[in-house]
Motif scaffolding. Structure first.
Motif, mmCIF file in Angstrom:
data_model
loop_
_atom_site.group_PDB
_atom_site.id
_atom_site.type_symbol
_atom_site.label_atom_id
_atom_site.label_comp_id
_atom_site.label_asym_id
_atom_site.label_seq_id
_atom_site.Cartn_x
_atom_site.Cartn_y
_atom_site.Cartn_z
ATOM 1 N N TRP A 114 0.674 -1.424 -0.435
ATOM 2 C CA TRP A 114 -0.194 0.223 -0.127
ATOM 3 C C TRP A 114 0.521 1.311 0.231
ATOM 4 O O TRP A 114 2.234 1.160 0.950
ATOM 5 C CB TRP A 114 -0.693 0.257 1.466
ATOM 6 C CG TRP A 114 -1.998 -0.887 1.447
ATOM 7 C CD1 TRP A 114 -1.815 -2.322 1.727
ATOM 8 C CD2 TRP A 114 -3.133 -0.538 0.505
ATOM 9 N NE1 TRP A 114 -2.910 -2.584 1.572
ATOM 10 C CE2 TRP A 114 -3.761 -2.243 1.220
ATOM 11 C CE3 TRP A 114 -4.093 -0.691 -0.108
ATOM 12 C CZ2 TRP A 114 -5.153 -2.351 0.541
ATOM 13 C CZ3 TRP A 114 -5.150 -0.384 -1.131
ATOM 14 C CH2 TRP A 114 -5.857 -1.240 -0.446
ATOM 15 N N PHE A 115 0.703 1.816 -1.036
ATOM 16 C CA PHE A 115 1.289 3.548 -0.905
ATOM 17 C C PHE A 115 0.068 4.926 -1.042
ATOM 18 O O PHE A 115 -1.076 4.394 -1.263
ATOM 19 C CB PHE A 115 1.809 3.221 -2.236
ATOM 20 C CG PHE A 115 3.148 3.054 -2.395
ATOM 21 C CD1 PHE A 115 4.596 3.566 -2.638
ATOM 22 C CD2 PHE A 115 2.752 1.462 -2.662
ATOM 23 C CE1 PHE A 115 6.026 2.404 -2.872
ATOM 24 C CE2 PHE A 115 4.107 0.673 -2.746
ATOM 25 C CZ PHE A 115 5.054 1.318 -2.531
ATOM 26 N N ARG A 116 0.237 5.554 -0.229
ATOM 27 C CA ARG A 116 -0.422 7.022 -0.312
ATOM 28 C C ARG A 116 0.273 7.887 -0.410
ATOM 29 O O ARG A 116 1.100 8.591 -0.458
ATOM 30 C CB ARG A 116 -0.873 7.186 1.301
ATOM 31 C CG ARG A 116 -0.193 8.249 2.041
ATOM 32 C CD ARG A 116 -0.320 7.515 3.725
ATOM 33 N NE ARG A 116 0.945 7.885 4.576
ATOM 34 C CZ ARG A 116 0.386 7.805 5.819
ATOM 35 N NH1 ARG A 116 -1.128 7.161 6.073
ATOM 36 N NH2 ARG A 116 1.186 8.379 6.739
ATOM 37 N N GLN A 117 -1.053 9.366 -1.040
ATOM 38 C CA GLN A 117 -0.467 10.123 -2.072
ATOM 39 C C GLN A 117 -1.200 10.672 -1.525
ATOM 40 O O GLN A 117 -2.390 11.082 -1.587
ATOM 41 C CB GLN A 117 -0.046 10.759 -3.021
ATOM 42 C CG GLN A 117 0.850 11.204 -4.173
ATOM 43 C CD GLN A 117 1.696 11.598 -5.398
ATOM 44 O OE1 GLN A 117 0.523 10.400 -6.263
ATOM 45 N NE2 GLN A 117 2.045 12.539 -5.578
ATOM 46 N N ALA A 118 -0.743 12.009 -0.311
ATOM 47 C CA ALA A 118 -1.737 13.637 0.137
ATOM 48 C C ALA A 118 -1.872 14.593 -1.289
ATOM 49 O O ALA A 118 -0.431 14.710 -1.712
ATOM 50 C CB ALA A 118 -1.646 14.288 1.043
ATOM 51 N N ARG A 144 2.123 16.491 -1.813
ATOM 52 C CA ARG A 144 3.016 15.263 -1.558
ATOM 53 C C ARG A 144 3.257 14.662 -2.220
ATOM 54 O O ARG A 144 3.018 13.703 -2.940
ATOM 55 C CB ARG A 144 2.692 14.629 0.229
ATOM 56 C CG ARG A 144 2.758 15.940 0.821
ATOM 57 C CD ARG A 144 2.097 15.063 2.163
ATOM 58 N NE ARG A 144 3.032 14.495 3.259
ATOM 59 C CZ ARG A 144 3.295 14.190 4.465
ATOM 60 N NH1 ARG A 144 1.695 13.730 4.812
ATOM 61 N NH2 ARG A 144 4.161 13.177 4.520
ATOM 62 N N GLU A 145 4.681 13.522 -2.305
ATOM 63 C CA GLU A 145 5.389 12.366 -3.075
ATOM 64 C C GLU A 145 4.656 11.376 -2.012
ATOM 65 O O GLU A 145 3.988 11.614 -1.413
ATOM 66 C CB GLU A 145 6.933 12.470 -2.708
ATOM 67 C CG GLU A 145 7.905 13.504 -3.142
ATOM 68 C CD GLU A 145 8.913 13.197 -2.634
ATOM 69 O OE1 GLU A 145 9.583 14.212 -3.624
ATOM 70 O OE2 GLU A 145 9.633 12.380 -2.826
ATOM 71 N N ARG A 146 4.789 10.416 -3.435
ATOM 72 C CA ARG A 146 3.764 8.675 -2.809
ATOM 73 C C ARG A 146 4.712 8.090 -2.232
ATOM 74 O O ARG A 146 5.934 7.748 -2.032
ATOM 75 C CB ARG A 146 3.753 8.613 -4.271
ATOM 76 C CG ARG A 146 2.650 6.892 -3.567
ATOM 77 C CD ARG A 146 2.601 6.599 -4.892
ATOM 78 N NE ARG A 146 0.775 7.541 -5.986
ATOM 79 C CZ ARG A 146 0.839 6.741 -7.201
ATOM 80 N NH1 ARG A 146 1.209 5.400 -7.763
ATOM 81 N NH2 ARG A 146 -0.559 8.147 -7.678
ATOM 82 N N GLU A 147 4.047 7.471 -0.450
ATOM 83 C CA GLU A 147 5.156 7.147 -0.110
ATOM 84 C C GLU A 147 4.611 6.080 0.557
ATOM 85 O O GLU A 147 3.212 5.427 0.492
ATOM 86 C CB GLU A 147 5.487 8.020 1.636
ATOM 87 C CG GLU A 147 3.380 8.391 1.831
ATOM 88 C CD GLU A 147 3.574 8.842 3.618
ATOM 89 O OE1 GLU A 147 5.255 8.608 3.978
ATOM 90 O OE2 GLU A 147 2.702 9.283 4.386
ATOM 91 N N GLY A 148 5.165 4.929 1.278
ATOM 92 C CA GLY A 148 5.164 3.689 1.353
ATOM 93 C C GLY A 148 4.377 3.570 2.478
ATOM 94 O O GLY A 148 5.305 3.917 3.588
#
Length: 124
Positions: A36-40, A43-47
């Motif tokens: 799962w990764f997320r992106q706000a 902001r950069e996409r983070e693991g």
């Protein structure tokens, strides 16, 4: 081509919980890594979390102790249980996967297959 589909996103208040799910294509061999990764916005996409073929998990520092990753018995559906949600967890959450690794990373560039994302919004 591996197809991934996320579900379970929604809107909750601070301190609440959500459970995300990601399903992989029927008939495909077991994926070596799923995560799962997320992106706000801005902001950069983070693991966030990954699970490898033998079900060993790994987590990003920001979610350790609050989120847990798992897969079902067939290893075709992956879950992310999110507890103690905070407004800073608000983001689009993406399912990702790959083959060919004895271990798995939290690096976006290592994953060739992605879902469309599901929105998680946490209000204060």
């Amino acid at each position: 081509q591996v197809q991934l589909e996320e579900s379970g996103g929604g809107s909750v208040q601070s301190g609440g919980s959500l459970r995300l799910a990601c399903t992989s294509g029927h008939g495909n061999r077991v994926l070596d890594c799923m995560g799962w990764f997320r992106q706000a916005p801005g902001r950069e996409r983070e693991g966030v979390a990954v699970v490898r073929r033998d079900d060993t998990p790994d987590y990003g520092d920001s979610v350790k102790g609050r989120f847990s990753i798992s897969r079902d018995n067939t290893k075709t559906t992956m879950y992310l249980q999110m507890n103690g949600l905070r407004p800073e967890d608000t983001a689009t959450y993406y399912c990702a996967a790959r083959w060919g690794w004895p271990s798995c990373t939290l690096l976006e560039a290592d994953y060739p297959y992605w879902g469309q994302g599901t929105q998680v919004t946490v209000s204060s």
